[in-house]
Design a protein around this motif. Structure first.
Motif, mmCIF file in Angstrom:
data_model
loop_
_atom_site.group_PDB
_atom_site.id
_atom_site.type_symbol
_atom_site.label_atom_id
_atom_site.label_comp_id
_atom_site.label_asym_id
_atom_site.label_seq_id
_atom_site.Cartn_x
_atom_site.Cartn_y
_atom_site.Cartn_z
ATOM 1 N N PRO A 90 0.820 -1.217 0.000
ATOM 2 C CA PRO A 90 0.000 0.000 0.000
ATOM 3 C C PRO A 90 0.851 1.263 0.000
ATOM 4 N N ALA A 91 0.333 2.314 -0.619
ATOM 5 C CA ALA A 91 1.074 3.568 -0.729
ATOM 6 C C ALA A 91 1.370 4.180 0.636
ATOM 7 N N ASP A 92 0.511 3.938 1.631
ATOM 8 C CA ASP A 92 0.732 4.511 2.956
ATOM 9 C C ASP A 92 1.509 3.571 3.877
ATOM 10 N N ALA A 93 1.909 2.415 3.390
ATOM 11 C CA ALA A 93 2.707 1.463 4.169
ATOM 12 C C ALA A 93 3.640 0.703 3.222
ATOM 13 N N PRO A 94 4.583 1.413 2.603
ATOM 14 C CA PRO A 94 5.321 0.825 1.479
ATOM 15 C C PRO A 94 6.595 0.071 1.826
ATOM 16 N N TRP A 95 6.991 0.021 3.114
ATOM 17 C CA TRP A 95 8.331 -0.452 3.445
ATOM 18 C C TRP A 95 8.346 -1.854 4.060
ATOM 19 N N ARG A 96 9.485 -2.516 3.914
ATOM 20 C CA ARG A 96 9.853 -3.697 4.671
ATOM 21 C C ARG A 96 11.273 -3.487 5.193
ATOM 22 N N LEU A 97 11.564 -4.089 6.331
ATOM 23 C CA LEU A 97 12.896 -3.978 6.917
ATOM 24 C C LEU A 97 13.833 -5.009 6.303
ATOM 25 N N TYR A 98 15.025 -4.553 5.953
ATOM 26 C CA TYR A 98 16.057 -5.399 5.357
ATOM 27 C C TYR A 98 17.380 -5.163 6.074
ATOM 28 N N VAL A 99 18.325 -6.077 5.842
ATOM 29 C CA VAL A 99 19.710 -5.900 6.273
ATOM 30 C C VAL A 99 20.618 -6.097 5.068
ATOM 31 N N LEU A 100 21.563 -5.181 4.902
ATOM 32 C CA LEU A 100 22.522 -5.213 3.805
ATOM 33 C C LEU A 100 23.893 -5.573 4.351
ATOM 34 N N LEU A 160 14.048 -8.991 6.822
ATOM 35 C CA LEU A 160 13.882 -9.448 8.197
ATOM 36 C C LEU A 160 12.509 -10.084 8.361
ATOM 37 N N ALA A 161 12.317 -10.765 9.488
ATOM 38 C CA ALA A 161 11.066 -11.506 9.698
ATOM 39 C C ALA A 161 9.875 -10.596 9.957
ATOM 40 N N GLU A 162 10.106 -9.306 10.223
ATOM 41 C CA GLU A 162 9.016 -8.347 10.416
ATOM 42 C C GLU A 162 8.386 -8.016 9.073
ATOM 43 N N ARG A 163 7.100 -8.323 8.912
ATOM 44 C CA ARG A 163 6.433 -8.101 7.633
ATOM 45 C C ARG A 163 5.526 -6.875 7.645
ATOM 46 N N ARG A 164 5.415 -6.199 8.777
ATOM 47 C CA ARG A 164 4.671 -4.950 8.816
ATOM 48 C C ARG A 164 5.564 -3.802 8.353
ATOM 49 N N SER A 165 4.939 -2.758 7.857
ATOM 50 C CA SER A 165 5.680 -1.601 7.366
ATOM 51 C C SER A 165 6.172 -0.766 8.550
ATOM 52 N N ALA A 166 7.479 -0.561 8.633
ATOM 53 C CA ALA A 166 8.077 0.182 9.743
ATOM 54 C C ALA A 166 8.688 1.475 9.217
ATOM 55 N N ASP A 167 8.078 2.599 9.528
ATOM 56 C CA ASP A 167 8.595 3.906 9.139
ATOM 57 C C ASP A 167 9.500 4.407 10.246
ATOM 58 N N ASP A 168 10.722 3.876 10.294
ATOM 59 C CA ASP A 168 11.612 4.177 11.399
ATOM 60 C C ASP A 168 13.055 3.967 10.950
ATOM 61 N N GLN A 169 13.971 4.620 11.639
ATOM 62 C CA GLN A 169 15.389 4.294 11.495
ATOM 63 C C GLN A 169 15.712 3.321 12.618
ATOM 64 N N ALA A 170 15.881 2.059 12.246
ATOM 65 C CA ALA A 170 16.067 1.009 13.236
ATOM 66 C C ALA A 170 17.329 1.255 14.069
ATOM 67 N N VAL A 171 17.403 0.612 15.227
ATOM 68 C CA VAL A 171 18.606 0.636 16.063
ATOM 69 C C VAL A 171 19.044 -0.807 16.305
ATOM 70 N N TRP A 172 20.329 -0.988 16.495
ATOM 71 C CA TRP A 172 20.880 -2.309 16.807
ATOM 72 C C TRP A 172 21.047 -2.419 18.323
ATOM 73 N N LEU A 173 20.400 -3.412 18.912
ATOM 74 C CA LEU A 173 20.583 -3.648 20.346
ATOM 75 C C LEU A 173 21.895 -4.382 20.598
#
Length: 343
Positions: A268-278, A288-301
């Motif tokens: 969807p245009a309002d939820a276009p992202w998936r989280l990846y690792v390069l 990544l296993a998260e399939r919801r759209s995350a509009d965030d700059q992730a952090v590494w724990l």
């Protein structure tokens, strides 16, 4: 009814309506105050000492983050033991809209206390949350990062627009050297090398800096409808494109991988992202296993776990997922944003 009677009736009506209006305003204010004074649900929050380094944090690793629970400590920086992230919180009394910390330096983007709405500043904090420097912001806060040594601080604001969903917005990204005081107010002054060639365009935007060291960083550069991963050289004031469709990169503690959000066709245009690792050495990516759209700059724990924000009952909840693409998403803690581990 004569003229005098009509005037009396009119005055009585005005007084009654005015009383009703005042009563409504007072009731609304009382309800808002009670809502602010009472924590509805979620972890217990109590005032206390929060440090970004030192003896208190050395005894036990802790997470420091912005709390979005309703109540008197909303938007304050709070800390919890890293071993019990959903447990009781210690509140610092310092409010931030965006926050990050590394090596005892904190970056707090906040509304200017006592100023009119829409006035923001970046505050560089020491390990005891004391302000070392204030920098006025030209827009609303959205991203901030600190280099691994604690020396360099970066932040991004929206100059126009308030969402990354489309690419028709304007940002400004700045970098501050806390040791020398050198302030680079806008990465758009950097020389751009795209596909091996010098590149210029009036629509360039930068956001989402993540530091490799005190002299180099990764970030997102958008131009002509495409977002690119770039590597920046602070001394030379240059950025070089590495690949397309990478937004809000976040470098792993070992410096070998970037977590990022990627626009996936068909979403969807309002939820276009998936989280990846390069993986940087091979330039191979995996979802990544998260399939919801995350509009965030992730952090590494840590080197194996990525945390990120998703909408929750109190604005956002913090979630985590393994960085290798296995496992399942796990809600780390409610009403939290961008946890940073301090030791």
């Amino acid at each position: 009814m004569n003229a005098r009677t009509r005037i009396v009736v009119l005055l009585v009506a005005v007084l009654v309506l005015g009383g009703v209006a005042v009563g409504s305003v007072l009731r609304a204010a009382d309800q808002a105050q009670r809502k602010d004074q009472q924590q509805t649900t979620g972890p217990q929050v109590t005032a206390g000492r929060v440090a970004l380094a030192g003896a208190a944090s050395a005894r036990q690793p802790r997470l420091v983050f912005r709390s979005t629970l309703w109540g008197p400590h909303r938007d304050e920086l709070v800390s919890v033991p890293a071993s019990a992230p959903a447990g009781p919180r210690t509140a610092s009394g310092l409010r931030c809209l965006r926050f990050f910390t590394a090596a005892g330096t904190g970056s707090c983007l906040r509304a200017v206390p006592g100023a009119l709405a829409g006035h923001y500043e970046a505050v560089v904090l020491d390990a005891r949350l004391r302000a070392r420097r204030h920098v006025p912001l030209v827009g609303s806060p959205t991203r901030t990062r600190v280099s691994p040594s604690g020396r360099m601080v970066a932040w991004t604001v929206f100059v126009s627009g308030e969402s990354y969903t489309g690419l028709n917005f304007s940002t400004r990204t700045s970098i501050l050297d806390t040791r020398t005081g050198t302030f680079q107010s806008n990465l758009e002054s950097y020389r751009v090398v795209k596909d091996g060639q010098p590149y210029r365009s009036p629509d360039i935007n930068f956001w989402g800096v993540t530091f490799a060291d005190d002299g180099h960083f990764y970030a997102t550069m958008a131009t002509r409808g495409t977002a690119y991963l770039v590597r920046g050289d602070i001394a030379r004031r240059t950025v070089t494109t590495l690949r397309g469709n990478v937004e809000c990169p976040s470098l792993s503690p070992d410096g070998t991988r970037l977590a990022f959000k990627k626009r996936v066709p068909g979403l969807p245009a309002d939820a276009p992202w998936r989280l990846y690792v390069l993986d940087l050495p091979s330039m191979r990516e995996h979802p990544l296993a998260e399939r919801r759209s995350a509009d965030d700059q992730a952090v590494w724990l840590d080197d194996h776990t990525v945390a990120y924000a998703l909408p929750g009952d109190f604005e956002t909840d913090a979630w985590s997922v393994p960085s290798d693409g296995t496992g399942h998403p796990h809600r780390l803690m409610p009403a939290a944003q961008a946890p940073s581990e301090v030791r």
